[in-house]
Design an enzyme around this catalytic site. Structure first.
Site, PDB file in Angstrom:
ATOM      1  CE  LYS A  79      -3.842   1.970   2.749  1.00  0.00           C
ATOM      2  NZ  LYS A  79      -4.669   1.767   3.968  1.00  0.00           N
ATOM      3  CB  SER A 154      -8.025   3.804   3.116  1.00  0.00           C
ATOM      4  OG  SER A 154      -7.123   3.115   3.959  1.00  0.00           O
ATOM      5  CB  SER A 178      -8.083   0.736   5.841  1.00  0.00           C
ATOM      6  OG  SER A 178      -8.674   2.003   5.766  1.00  0.00           O
TER       7      SER A 178
HETATM    8  N1  GLN Z   1     -12.812   4.317   6.808  1.00  0.00           N
HETATM    9  C1  GLN Z   1     -12.110   4.590   8.019  1.00  0.00           C
HETATM   10  C2  GLN Z   1     -11.626   6.024   8.035  1.00  0.00           C
HETATM   11  O1  GLN Z   1     -11.838   6.704   7.063  1.00  0.00           O
HETATM   12  C3  GLN Z   1     -10.983   3.628   8.216  1.00  0.00           C
HETATM   13  C4  GLN Z   1      -9.787   3.962   7.472  1.00  0.00           C
HETATM   14  C5  GLN Z   1      -8.611   3.112   7.814  1.00  0.00           C
HETATM   15  O2  GLN Z   1      -8.740   2.058   8.416  1.00  0.00           O
HETATM   16  N2  GLN Z   1      -7.440   3.615   7.466  1.00  0.00           N
HETATM   17  O3  GLN Z   1     -11.071   6.478   8.995  1.00  0.00           O
END
Ligand code: GLN
Length: 479
Positions: A79, A154, A178
């Site tokens: 990532k 994400s 994410s």
């Molecule tokens: N969707 C969550 C956020 O926007 C989780 C994101 C993540 O785990 N990095 O914070």
């Protein structure tokens, strides 16, 4: 279906001489070309991957398997928020445009030491902020099962990289879901370890007390092998600890796994009816297989459902931490600097204004607000207290069972634009994944079936006790 279903299948083929690391990399590179319209990768490293593959093939030929690390033959995507020395890393943000890592994340070093081959870096929501991978300077990632729909976020690129068979395992990060939510939206396995299981050194910080590196794969065994190599203490991250494995909580009866679940969650209004149907069928299958299903009352705080507190607590605390973590991107030290700035103040102002997306700015503002002197007690401190209660209740519910079973998300993958105009609707979609990060416990998403109407994958989530990561993965593979 991936050409090579697992690392053990790959390693057998390599040892039998029916394939080579070079052939593997060539296969994955072809797949990357074929699926480039989905935008899963922001950069690939073909020459380097082929070189590494040839070196591994030569070593295997000259000295046999004993000369190779335990993950030889694993081709891996990374990532774009994890550092790999000498490679660019941007967290899908303009503010890091052109920035090259000076060192590798501890997890990356440990994987390299076991002979993985990194093939490229994957697209994601900017700084890990988002649930749909629509918030990237490189543009959105498309779900391979339906390109009109989001892959989740994400780590959306990490998930689509696997869907399209461009690597064996994807390394992602999970602050509030994410890794698990994109795995759920794409029909894959996704694992977030116990907080502190894998060093965060070299992971670009979003919410430091929530962030963990995690893995997406086609099966839990590959994930367990990646965990074994990357986990453990690290001098660069004082929160990375020794394991609690070997404790008596790690024991379980594989024929009669104690599975806690909340009937109120399954019947809640916010849960899509098709998702509910898949989860109910899944639970029924577990019951028929002889497992010990335990219906639990929904935990409450001050007489209100704990789920009413989960999203506010998560977004108060993570935005607070993000506002502090992202202060380092100032136009001076990394990446992008606004060309029009005439003095230091303007350098900060314009570089940050131009370098961050709207969503990242929204969170910096919210986080700065909840930390400000007038509101610190009312929001930040209160959220810390509620987090402790959520953790205590989660651990209490886990103490009577081996795992808690939850949905991964309230719906299947949505269409582009459906939630991007409404940040709160997007935040609410995280309701089932953030609990594990608030409590610090490990959680695993796995494919449970297909939605009866739209045919999209529905994931189920298993939450385990603190440090019970291996047990959780083992339970996942048995179920
Ligand atoms: N969707 C969550 C956020 O926007 C989780 C994101 C993540 O785990 N990095 O914070």
């Amino acid at each position: 279906m991936p050409k090579y279903p697992s690392l053990s299948a790959i390693q057998e083929a390599l040892l039998a001489g029916t394939t080579t690391c070079r052939a593997l990399v060539e296969h994955y590179l072809e797949q990357i070309d074929r699926s480039s319209a989905l935008n899963a990768y922001v950069e690939t490293w073909p020459a380097e991957a082929l070189d590494r593959a040839e070196a591994l093939d030569a070593r295997l030929k000259a000295s046999g398997p004993a000369a190779l690390g335990s993950l030889f033959g694993a081709v891996v995507s990374l990532k774009d928020n994890i550092c790999y020395a000498g490679h660019q890393v941007t967290a899908a943000a303009k503010i890091l445009e052109g920035f090259t890592s000076l060192y590798s994340a501890t997890a990356v070093e440990r994987l390299l030491a076991q002979d993985v081959i990194f093939i490229g870096r994957t697209n994601c929501d900017q700084f890990g902020m988002g649930s749909s991978n629509e918030n990237s300077v490189y543009g959105p990632v498309r779900n391979a099962l339906d390109p009109e729909r989001v892959p989740g976020g994400s780590s959306g690129g990490a998930a689509v990289a696997l869907q399209t068979d461009t690597c064996l395992v994807s390394v992602g990060s999970d602050t509030g879901g994410s890794v698990r939510q994109p795995a759920g939206f794409c029909g894959l396995w996704g694992f977030k370890p116990t907080y502190g299981r894998i060093s965060r050194h070299g992971l670009l910080a979003y919410g430091s007390s929530f962030d963990q590196i995690g893995f997406l794969a086609h099966n839990p065994t590959d994930i367990a092998r990646f965990l074994a190599v990357t986990a453990g203490p690290d001098a660069y991250d004082s929160t990375a600890g020794a394991t609690g494995s070997g404790s008596e909580t790690a024991a379980f009866d594989p024929k009669k796994i104690r599975i806690g679940y909340y009937p109120d969650v399954l019947s809640s209004e916010g849960l899509d009816a098709g998702v509910r149907a898949v989860l109910e069928t899944y639970l029924e299958q577990l019951r028929q297989a002889g497992h010990d299903l335990r219906a639990l009352p929904l935990p409450s705080i001050n007489g209100k459902d704990v789920f009413d507190y989960i999203i506010p607590t998560y977004y108060v605390l993570t935005t607070a931490e993000a506002s502090s973590n992202l202060a380092r991107y100032d136009g001076i030290r990394y990446g992008y600097r606004a060309p029009a700035a005439r003095n230091l103040q303007e350098t900060y102002l314009l570089s940050r204004t131009e370098g961050f997306s709207d969503e990242v700015k929204r969170r910096i503002l919210l986080g700065t607000f909840v930390l400000s002197s007038g509101y610190h007690e009312a929001y930040y401190r209160k959220a810390q207290q509620v987090r402790r209660l959520i953790q205590q209740q989660t651990l209490a519910d886990l103490s009577g069972c081996d795992v808690l079973l939850m949905p991964v998300a309230p719906s299947t993958a949505w269409r582009f634009g459906e939630k991007s105009e409404d940040p709160v609707a997007m935040y609410l979609a995280d309701v089932f994944t953030v609990q594990a990060n608030l409590a610090g416990v490990p959680a695993l998403a796995l494919p449970a079936g297909r939605h009866p109407e739209n045919g999209l994958p529905v994931g189920v989530q298993l939450i385990g006790g603190l440090w019970d990561d291996e047990k959780l993965l083992e339970i996942g593979s048995r179920l």
